[in-house]
Structure formats: C-alpha cells, structure tokens
Design a protein around this motif. Structure first.
Motif, short mmCIF file in Angstrom:
data_model
loop_
_atom_site.label_atom_id
_atom_site.label_comp_id
_atom_site.label_asym_id
_atom_site.label_seq_id
_atom_site.Cartn_x
_atom_site.Cartn_y
_atom_site.Cartn_z
N LEU A 28 73.92 -49.82 90.04
CA LEU A 28 73.73 -49.66 88.94
C LEU A 28 74.26 -50.37 88.87
O LEU A 28 75.00 -51.93 88.79
N ALA A 29 74.22 -51.18 87.45
CA ALA A 29 74.37 -52.67 86.90
C ALA A 29 76.40 -52.90 85.83
O ALA A 29 76.88 -51.39 86.29
N THR A 30 76.79 -53.76 86.61
CA THR A 30 77.53 -53.94 85.68
C THR A 30 78.37 -55.10 85.04
O THR A 30 77.85 -55.77 84.76
N ALA A 31 79.96 -54.80 83.89
CA ALA A 31 80.36 -56.03 82.88
C ALA A 31 81.10 -56.06 82.69
O ALA A 31 82.45 -54.92 83.43
N VAL A 32 81.97 -57.39 82.17
CA VAL A 32 83.35 -57.36 82.08
C VAL A 32 83.38 -57.31 80.77
O VAL A 32 82.26 -57.49 80.10
N LEU A 33 84.28 -56.55 80.14
CA LEU A 33 85.09 -56.66 79.02
C LEU A 33 85.74 -57.80 78.56
O LEU A 33 85.86 -58.33 78.67
N ALA A 34 84.14 -58.46 77.52
CA ALA A 34 85.52 -60.36 77.45
C ALA A 34 85.73 -60.16 76.31
O ALA A 34 85.71 -61.54 75.80
N GLY A 35 84.78 -59.34 75.21
CA GLY A 35 84.96 -59.28 73.14
C GLY A 35 83.83 -58.54 73.29
O GLY A 35 83.62 -58.19 73.74
N PRO A 36 84.07 -58.79 72.03
CA PRO A 36 83.09 -58.49 70.58
C PRO A 36 81.72 -58.72 71.24
O PRO A 36 80.81 -57.84 71.46
N ASP A 37 81.41 -59.50 71.87
CA ASP A 37 79.91 -60.03 72.14
C ASP A 37 79.00 -59.07 73.56
O ASP A 37 78.27 -59.04 73.59
N THR A 38 80.39 -58.53 74.34
CA THR A 38 79.87 -57.92 75.29
C THR A 38 79.48 -56.30 74.78
O THR A 38 78.79 -55.82 75.17
N VAL A 39 80.30 -55.76 73.56
CA VAL A 39 80.38 -54.45 72.92
C VAL A 39 78.31 -54.51 73.15
O VAL A 39 78.46 -53.79 72.27
N GLY A 40 78.52 -55.87 71.92
CA GLY A 40 76.88 -56.00 71.22
C GLY A 40 75.99 -56.00 72.19
O GLY A 40 75.60 -55.30 72.35
N ARG A 41 76.28 -56.47 73.11
CA ARG A 41 75.15 -56.79 73.88
C ARG A 41 74.76 -55.70 74.58
O ARG A 41 73.52 -55.64 75.10
N LEU A 42 76.24 -55.21 74.87
CA LEU A 42 75.74 -53.46 75.13
C LEU A 42 75.23 -52.29 74.64
O LEU A 42 74.90 -50.35 74.94
N ALA A 43 75.39 -52.55 73.11
CA ALA A 43 74.62 -51.45 72.26
C ALA A 43 74.01 -50.91 72.59
O ALA A 43 73.08 -51.47 72.94
N GLY A 44 73.33 -49.20 72.83
CA GLY A 44 72.38 -48.88 73.03
C GLY A 44 72.14 -48.20 74.27
O GLY A 44 71.47 -47.73 74.65
N ARG A 45 73.03 -48.91 75.27
CA ARG A 45 72.63 -48.25 76.77
C ARG A 45 74.01 -47.55 76.71
O ARG A 45 74.92 -47.31 76.48
N PRO A 46 72.81 -46.86 77.31
CA PRO A 46 74.21 -45.82 78.17
C PRO A 46 75.54 -46.50 79.11
O PRO A 46 74.91 -46.70 80.00
N VAL A 47 76.62 -46.54 78.87
CA VAL A 47 77.59 -46.57 79.47
C VAL A 47 78.76 -45.84 79.55
O VAL A 47 79.03 -44.95 79.25
N HIS A 48 79.05 -47.01 80.73
CA HIS A 48 81.17 -45.81 82.08
C HIS A 48 81.78 -46.82 81.36
O HIS A 48 81.61 -48.48 81.59
#
Length: 265
Positions: A28-48
C-alpha cells in the motif's frame, strides 16, 4: 483505478509508524497529511485514514471517506451484565450539576480527558468542541485490574493486547480470558440489532477489581475508533486490517455500516 493509500496525521506516533510499516509490507502507498495540498493530490484515489477526528472532519468529504464509530449511547444501552456499573449518556451541562463522584468521558473522540471527578464543578466549560450540548458518558467509578484493547473485524477478534494495569500503562499480550469475554459480548449484541457495533471497531474490556468480591467480573470499558486508537502490543497487520475498513472509501461501505458513519463537521 489508482492504488489505495493510507493517509496518516502529521503528528507521528508509535502506532503510526507500525501501521505505515504494515501498509508498506503489503504494497500500500502511504502519505502524511501536510495540508490542503495533500488532499488535492490524493483526490480521486481510494484513501484510508489513521489520525485524529479534527483532521478527519476536514478531509472526509473531499476525499470521500466514510469514518465508522460506535453509536454514542452504545455503552449506556448495554445490559449491566456487560458493564458492571451504571452508565448514562447525557450532556455536559447536565454533568456540571453532579453532586457526587463520577467518571465522565466523551463517547468517542477525546475533546477532554476521561477522568473521575468529585462532582461536576471541575468539568471543563470552554474549549474546542466543548459546550453545554457536548455529549458525555457518566458512570459510577470502578477500578479495572487490567484493561485490554481488542481490534474487531466482522464480529471476530483480529488482534489485541493488554494496555494497562490498575490505570497505569503496561502493554502485554492478549489473554484467552479477554478474548472469551469479547466473544460472549459479540454473541449477545449480534451483527445488526440495536446493540450492534460497526464491522470494524476497537473494544476495550477488563476485569473489575472489587475488594468485597473475590470473583473476577469482566466488563466493557468502552468502544473506540480504530482509526484513532493505539495498538500497544497488538499485531500491527491485524490492526491495519481493522483500520482500513473503519476509515476508507465511502463507495466501499457496506449497507450494515451506514448507521455508524461519523457525521460530517
């Protein structure tokens, strides 16, 4: 479809590290919530999601997350054979009027620390998510000799561990007695009835210490949000299985879990 990703809070914890490691092991890919840019980058992907409820409230809608939580009054509605104490769901304003010692806590998230209060005068009156209408659980004080956290998926114990003894942090492996009590509770509440739990949930249980009763009586401590729960000594891979179900794409939500989706805001 793009690969799913486990998104975690910017505040690292021991559990965050364990879960991201477990996610990486299964690809699985992982990401850290760093701000609104993170949300924009992940929009449209299946997120947990694994992290706190405040951040979750901001990202749930734009990322299409369905966050499962037990119903606020679940613990108060349990038969006393499973709680071994009187519990009431009320408001903070009502709790302010208490004139006797009581254990007071928010039902799910930690808007203020759970604690035994000598009366209602010392309960918080101001703060973020704190006000007269804030729901709270009020129960008679008891002492748990030990407390165990079990991560449940589809009515089965996936993993768990002890996390405290007499209120002090003391992680250790899960015991057969804790598992047996959880299974008895799950058999009693069922999968779809009024006392049912979400399909993915963290359940805290333990034996109550009573100096006047030599018999060990097990009871429910509380039900928790898996996506905001420490795993302590539990198997991180099993915890991740529960977290992925408890905080994932709304499009994958089972019909039986719709009643447990955390309200927006």
């Amino acid at each position: 479809m793009r690969a799913p990703v486990l998104l975690t809070s910017a505040q690292p914890t021991g559990t965050t590290g364990l879960l991201t490691g477990a996610a990486a092991r299964r690809g699985l890919a992982t990401a850290v919530l760093a701000g609104p840019d993170t949300v924009g980058r992940l929009a449209g992907r299946p997120v947990h999601w694994y992290g706190g409820p405040l951040a979750a409230a901001r990202i749930a809608a734009p990322l299409g997350l369905a966050l499962l939580e037990p119903e606020d009054d679940w613990l108060a509605r349990l038969p006393e054979e499973f709680t071994r104490r009187r519990i009431e769901l009320t408001t903070l304003a009502e709790a302010w009027t208490l004139r006797h010692p009581a254990f007071v806590k928010p039902p799910a998230d930690k808007s203020f620390p759970p604690a035994v209060h000598p009366d209602g005068s010392r309960l918080p009156r101001t703060g973020e998510r704190i006000g007269p209408d804030t729901p709270v659980l009020v129960s008679e004080p008891v002492t748990f000799a030990a407390e165990y956290r079990l991560f449940l998926l589809d009515g089965q114990v996936r993993t768990g561990s002890r996390y405290a003894r007499f209120g002090r942090l003391d992680p250790a492996p899960l015991t057969a007695e804790a598992t047996a009590f959880a299974r008895r509770l799950l058999d009693a509440v069922g999968d779809t009835g009024p006392l049912a739990l979400p399909s993915a949930v963290a359940l805290d249980v333990g034996p109550i210490a009573d100096p006047y009763d030599p018999v060990e009586h097990w009871a429910v401590v509380e039900a928790n949000l898996p996506w905001f729960a420490n795993c302590y000594a539990a198997d991180p891979d099993g915890v991740l299985d529960v977290v992925l179900r408890a905080a994932g794409p709304a499009a994958d939500l089972a019909e039986s879990d719709r009643r447990f989706v955390r309200a927006a805001g």
